[in-house]
Design a protein around this motif. Structure first.
Motif, PDB file in Angstrom:
ATOM      1  N   HIS A 143       0.823  -1.207   0.000  1.00 33.73           N
ATOM      2  CA  HIS A 143       0.000   0.000   0.000  1.00 33.73           C
ATOM      3  C   HIS A 143       0.861   1.263   0.000  1.00 33.73           C
ATOM      4  O   HIS A 143       0.492   2.275  -0.598  1.00 33.73           O
ATOM      5  N   LEU A 144       2.005   1.181   0.674  1.00 35.55           N
ATOM      6  CA  LEU A 144       2.913   2.324   0.742  1.00 35.55           C
ATOM      7  C   LEU A 144       3.799   2.442  -0.505  1.00 35.55           C
ATOM      8  O   LEU A 144       4.594   3.372  -0.611  1.00 35.55           O
ATOM      9  N   LYS A 145       3.654   1.469  -1.410  1.00 36.51           N
ATOM     10  CA  LYS A 145       4.463   1.400  -2.636  1.00 36.51           C
ATOM     11  C   LYS A 145       5.955   1.262  -2.340  1.00 36.51           C
ATOM     12  O   LYS A 145       6.804   1.703  -3.108  1.00 36.51           O
ATOM     13  N   GLN A 146       6.263   0.654  -1.211  1.00 31.07           N
ATOM     14  CA  GLN A 146       7.646   0.313  -0.862  1.00 31.07           C
ATOM     15  C   GLN A 146       7.846  -1.168  -1.203  1.00 31.07           C
ATOM     16  O   GLN A 146       7.796  -2.045  -0.348  1.00 31.07           O
ATOM     17  N   PHE A 147       8.063  -1.419  -2.476  1.00 37.70           N
ATOM     18  CA  PHE A 147       7.994  -2.784  -2.984  1.00 37.70           C
ATOM     19  C   PHE A 147       9.176  -3.649  -2.552  1.00 37.70           C
ATOM     20  O   PHE A 147       9.042  -4.868  -2.428  1.00 37.70           O
ATOM     21  N   ASP A 148      10.319  -3.045  -2.324  1.00 39.10           N
ATOM     22  CA  ASP A 148      11.453  -3.823  -1.829  1.00 39.10           C
ATOM     23  C   ASP A 148      11.153  -4.401  -0.446  1.00 39.10           C
ATOM     24  O   ASP A 148      11.455  -5.574  -0.177  1.00 39.10           O
ATOM     25  N   LYS A 149      10.558  -3.581   0.412  1.00 40.58           N
ATOM     26  CA  LYS A 149      10.184  -4.063   1.742  1.00 40.58           C
ATOM     27  C   LYS A 149       9.079  -5.105   1.636  1.00 40.58           C
ATOM     28  O   LYS A 149       9.089  -6.110   2.358  1.00 40.58           O
ATOM     29  N   ALA A 150       8.133  -4.879   0.739  1.00 37.48           N
ATOM     30  CA  ALA A 150       7.062  -5.854   0.546  1.00 37.48           C
ATOM     31  C   ALA A 150       7.645  -7.203   0.128  1.00 37.48           C
ATOM     32  O   ALA A 150       7.267  -8.254   0.667  1.00 37.48           O
ATOM     33  N   ASN A 151       8.580  -7.184  -0.809  1.00 32.10           N
ATOM     34  CA  ASN A 151       9.196  -8.437  -1.263  1.00 32.10           C
ATOM     35  C   ASN A 151      10.027  -9.095  -0.164  1.00 32.10           C
ATOM     36  O   ASN A 151      10.080 -10.331  -0.072  1.00 32.10           O
ATOM     37  N   GLU A 152      10.635  -8.280   0.674  1.00 33.53           N
ATOM     38  CA  GLU A 152      11.413  -8.829   1.791  1.00 33.53           C
ATOM     39  C   GLU A 152      10.511  -9.636   2.720  1.00 33.53           C
ATOM     40  O   GLU A 152      10.855 -10.765   3.110  1.00 33.53           O
ATOM     41  N   TYR A 153       9.344  -9.078   3.045  1.00 33.60           N
ATOM     42  CA  TYR A 153       8.432  -9.792   3.936  1.00 33.60           C
ATOM     43  C   TYR A 153       7.752 -10.962   3.232  1.00 33.60           C
ATOM     44  O   TYR A 153       7.439 -11.983   3.858  1.00 33.60           O
ATOM     45  N   LEU A 154       7.539 -10.838   1.933  1.00 34.41           N
ATOM     46  CA  LEU A 154       6.993 -11.973   1.183  1.00 34.41           C
ATOM     47  C   LEU A 154       7.950 -13.163   1.227  1.00 34.41           C
ATOM     48  O   LEU A 154       7.529 -14.311   1.395  1.00 34.41           O
ATOM     49  N   SER A 155       9.232 -12.890   1.087  1.00 34.68           N
ATOM     50  CA  SER A 155      10.226 -13.964   1.146  1.00 34.68           C
ATOM     51  C   SER A 155      10.219 -14.642   2.517  1.00 34.68           C
ATOM     52  O   SER A 155      10.308 -15.876   2.624  1.00 34.68           O
ATOM     53  N   GLN A 156      10.096 -13.826   3.558  1.00 29.60           N
ATOM     54  CA  GLN A 156      10.065 -14.392   4.905  1.00 29.60           C
ATOM     55  C   GLN A 156       8.795 -15.207   5.135  1.00 29.60           C
ATOM     56  O   GLN A 156       8.821 -16.235   5.812  1.00 29.60           O
ATOM     57  N   ALA A 157       7.682 -14.743   4.570  1.00 23.97           N
ATOM     58  CA  ALA A 157       6.438 -15.506   4.676  1.00 23.97           C
ATOM     59  C   ALA A 157       6.561 -16.843   3.954  1.00 23.97           C
ATOM     60  O   ALA A 157       6.163 -17.894   4.476  1.00 23.97           O
ATOM     61  N   PHE A 158       7.131 -16.805   2.746  1.00 26.56           N
ATOM     62  CA  PHE A 158       7.263 -18.023   1.940  1.00 26.56           C
ATOM     63  C   PHE A 158       8.148 -19.056   2.633  1.00 26.56           C
ATOM     64  O   PHE A 158       7.882 -20.258   2.559  1.00 26.56           O
ATOM     65  N   SER A 159       9.175 -18.578   3.318  1.00 26.13           N
ATOM     66  CA  SER A 159      10.069 -19.511   4.010  1.00 26.13           C
ATOM     67  C   SER A 159       9.372 -20.215   5.168  1.00 26.13           C
ATOM     68  O   SER A 159       9.809 -21.283   5.615  1.00 26.13           O
TER      69      SER A 159
END
Length: 208
Positions: A143-159
């Protein structure tokens, strides 16, 4: 008997048994709360709120009923009301990851991003293994358009949970915002191969 029926997802029977208990004792707050849970599990959020409210009127210190009502309110998008209930519960359970997670959902629903980040962050510190917390942090940063941070948390979720359908939905939406359309379609397709009946994936795949 109501608890057994609820555990077996026999919702009509559970409602009947809890209603019988209430008829015998109209001040039985636990029965109202349990019938509310039954309605919630059966996707009748309005009826669940009615029963949780009755339980609270009988016992004003019934924190479980406040928490349950908050979850129903979140489901209906009534985030301000949910926050009121959650702040009551937070006093009794300040170190509950569930409470901070629900606070995060409410703040995110109100687009109070910093508050949502703080609440999800607290939930994460209390329960670092819950993939849903990382996914919701990814949503806030999306939502904040901070996509690098979004992808960082997505990776942690996927793990922590590689089979969560929400991962594929959020990941694909982030890629769309980054104008990586082919990659987005690929992620949607991968998600649908694992979760072919997921309504959000189907809808957003069509949008791309």
């Amino acid at each position: 008997r109501g608890n057994v029926a609820l555990s077996e997802k026999s919702y009509d029977d559970a409602v009947k048994f809890y209603s019988e208990a209430i008829k015998i004792d109209p001040e039985y707050a636990i029965a109202y709360n349990n019938r509310g849970i039954t309605y919630f599990e059966d996707d009748d959020l309005i009826s669940s709120i009615t029963d949780y409210t009755k339980a609270i009127r009988i016992d004003g210190n019934f924190t479980d009923a406040y928490f349950n009502r908050a979850n129903s309110l979140i489901g209906l998008g009534r985030y301000d009301e949910a926050l009121e209930d959650l702040n009551v519960v937070k006093v009794a359970y300040p170190d509950s990851s569930y409470v901070h997670f629900a606070l995060g959902l409410s703040y995110d629903g109100l687009m109070l991003h910093q508050e949502a980040i703080e609440s999800f962050g607290k939930a994460k510190s209390l329960n670092p293994d819950n993939a849903e917390t990382y996914l919701n942090l990814a949503v806030v940063y999306y939502h904040l358009k901070q996509f690098d941070k979004a992808n960082e948390y997505l990776s942690q979720a996927f793990s922590r949970d590689s089979d969560n359908s929400n991962y594929y939905n959020i990941k694909a939406l982030v890629l769309m915002e980054q104008k990586q359309y082919l990659e987005s379609v690929s992620v949607f397709t991968e998600g649908l191969e694992k979760h072919p009946e997921d309504a959000f994936l189907l809808n957003n795949r069509g949008y791309t």
